[in-house]
Design a protein around this motif. Structure first.
Motif, short mmCIF file in Angstrom:
data_model
loop_
_atom_site.label_atom_id
_atom_site.label_comp_id
_atom_site.label_asym_id
_atom_site.label_seq_id
_atom_site.Cartn_x
_atom_site.Cartn_y
_atom_site.Cartn_z
N THR A 152 0.84 -1.19 0.00
CA THR A 152 0.00 0.00 0.00
C THR A 152 0.87 1.24 0.00
OG1 THR A 152 -1.64 -1.19 1.30
CG2 THR A 152 -1.87 1.18 1.22
N ILE A 153 0.57 2.19 -0.88
CA ILE A 153 1.30 3.46 -0.88
C ILE A 153 0.32 4.60 -1.06
CG2 ILE A 153 3.44 2.46 -1.79
CD1 ILE A 153 2.72 3.52 -4.52
N ASP A 154 0.74 5.78 -0.68
CA ASP A 154 -0.03 6.98 -0.96
C ASP A 154 0.57 7.63 -2.19
OD1 ASP A 154 -0.92 8.09 2.42
OD2 ASP A 154 -1.76 6.58 1.10
N SER B 167 4.31 9.11 -2.50
CA SER B 167 5.30 8.12 -2.94
C SER B 167 5.58 8.11 -4.43
CB SER B 167 4.85 6.71 -2.53
OG SER B 167 4.72 6.63 -1.14
N ASP C 1 -4.48 12.94 -0.40
CA ASP C 1 -3.72 11.92 -1.09
C ASP C 1 -4.66 10.80 -1.52
OD1 ASP C 1 -1.49 10.58 -2.14
OD2 ASP C 1 -0.26 11.08 -0.39
N ARG D 173 -4.84 6.72 -1.75
CA ARG D 173 -4.17 5.50 -1.29
C ARG D 173 -4.32 4.42 -2.36
NH1 ARG D 173 -3.54 4.22 4.82
NH2 ARG D 173 -2.34 6.10 4.41
N VAL E 120 -3.31 0.37 -3.59
CA VAL E 120 -2.91 -0.95 -3.12
C VAL E 120 -2.54 -1.78 -4.34
CG1 VAL E 120 -5.29 -1.81 -3.11
CG2 VAL E 120 -3.56 -2.92 -1.67
N VAL F 28 -7.46 9.83 1.04
CA VAL F 28 -7.07 10.38 2.34
C VAL F 28 -7.58 11.82 2.35
CG1 VAL F 28 -5.16 10.95 3.88
CG2 VAL F 28 -5.04 8.90 2.43
N ARG G 46 2.11 11.39 9.11
CA ARG G 46 2.14 9.93 9.15
C ARG G 46 3.06 9.56 10.29
NH1 ARG G 46 0.83 12.04 3.90
NH2 ARG G 46 -0.20 10.41 2.74
N PHE H 236 -10.12 8.44 6.12
CA PHE H 236 -10.00 7.62 4.92
C PHE H 236 -11.39 7.34 4.37
CE2 PHE H 236 -8.03 4.89 1.99
CZ PHE H 236 -8.75 3.71 1.90
N PRO I 283 -6.94 6.98 8.49
CA PRO I 283 -6.27 6.04 7.59
C PRO I 283 -5.41 5.05 8.36
CG PRO I 283 -5.88 8.33 6.92
CD PRO I 283 -6.53 8.37 8.26
N LEU J 188 0.62 3.00 6.85
CA LEU J 188 1.02 2.38 5.61
C LEU J 188 1.86 1.14 5.87
CD1 LEU J 188 1.89 5.55 3.53
CD2 LEU J 188 -0.05 4.02 3.22
#
Lengths: 130, 113
Positions: free
Chosen positions: A6-8, A12, B24, B26, B28, B47, B61, B83, B109, B112
């Motif tokens: 999982t990343i934002d 990222s 942001d 998110r 996956v 987010v 974060r 989130f 959220p 990560l």
């Protein structure tokens, strides 16, 4: 790349350097193309890199200038960013590593033009600083 | 659709209230294979927060290393981040994303992986 990671995206991926298969700089990530399927969530299909999309984020007169140069280099196509298929992304880390050489990417043409017409004209650009 | 179409958009609940804006998106890694790469990234959700400043630098974060004082400041600014799973998104329009949930339904959220 591990499944389930999982990343934002903005944190990222945006503004990360693109490094090609020969360890050469291939541009920066300006945006991502997301494709919305019939069902389910959108997924990333391409990285948008180079001045075409950067001008959108810079905006203003500088952005317009960048976009006009880009359009001059691509007279027959729709002006827009260089699109790099996610299929050539090999690794996502502190930089984004690609599985191809940058010469096959659209970003390279603007870089060459800039080197020749802008940077090349700056006095002293032909040699290292003393 | 582009990532920048989502970033900074207002997030609006069914009553028309603005919950915040998109800090942001998110992602996956589980989407369909594109070309010869591994599975691509699919949008998990948004987010959403009230203050964008500092959020995209990563401060806030809790697993980001940084100057202690700045980190504490941005954690406070980012403390209201929530989130919104993509399944709750009803419509994406220029500048505004309409969702089917209200503020009370939202959670912070996940950290990560």
């Amino acid at each position: 790349m591990m499944a389930g990671r999982t990343i934002d995206a903005a944190l990222s991926l945006l503004d990360r350097q693109l490094i090609d298969v020969n360890e050469r700089f291939a541009g920066k990530v300006d945006d991502l193309e997301l494709t919305l399927p019939e069902q389910g969530a959108p997924y990333v299909t391409a990285i948008l890199a180079g001045p075409g999309s950067l001008s959108r984020r810079i905006g203003g007169r500088l952005g317009s200038w960048i976009e006009s140069v880009h359009r001059r280099l691509h007279p027959l196509s729709e002006p827009g960013p260089a699109s790099i298929s996610w299929g050539v992304v090999a690794e996502v880390g502190s930089s984004i590593r690609l599985s191809v050489a940058r010469s096959v990417l659209e970003v390279d043409r603007f870089e060459s033009w800039t080197r020749e017409h802008v940077i090349g004209r700056i006095p002293g650009s032909g040699h290292a600083p003393d | 659709m582009r990532l920048t179409d989502l970033l900074d958009s207002d997030v609006v609940d069914p009553a028309g209230r603005t919950l915040g804006h998109v800090h942001d998106v998110r992602l996956v890694q589980e989407g369909p294979v594109v070309g010869s790469s591994d599975a691509t990234f699919r949008v998990a959700g948004l987010v959403v927060g009230g203050t964008a400043f500092g959020a995209r630098l990563g401060f806030g974060r809790t697993n980001v290393q940084g100057p202690w004082l700045l980190k504490r400041l941005f954690e406070r600014l980012h403390a209201d981040a929530r989130f919104v799973p993509w399944a709750s998104v009803r419509a994406v329009t220029p500048g505004a994303i309409h969702v089917g949930v209200s503020a009370a339904d939202l959670r912070r959220p996940e950290p990560l992986s």
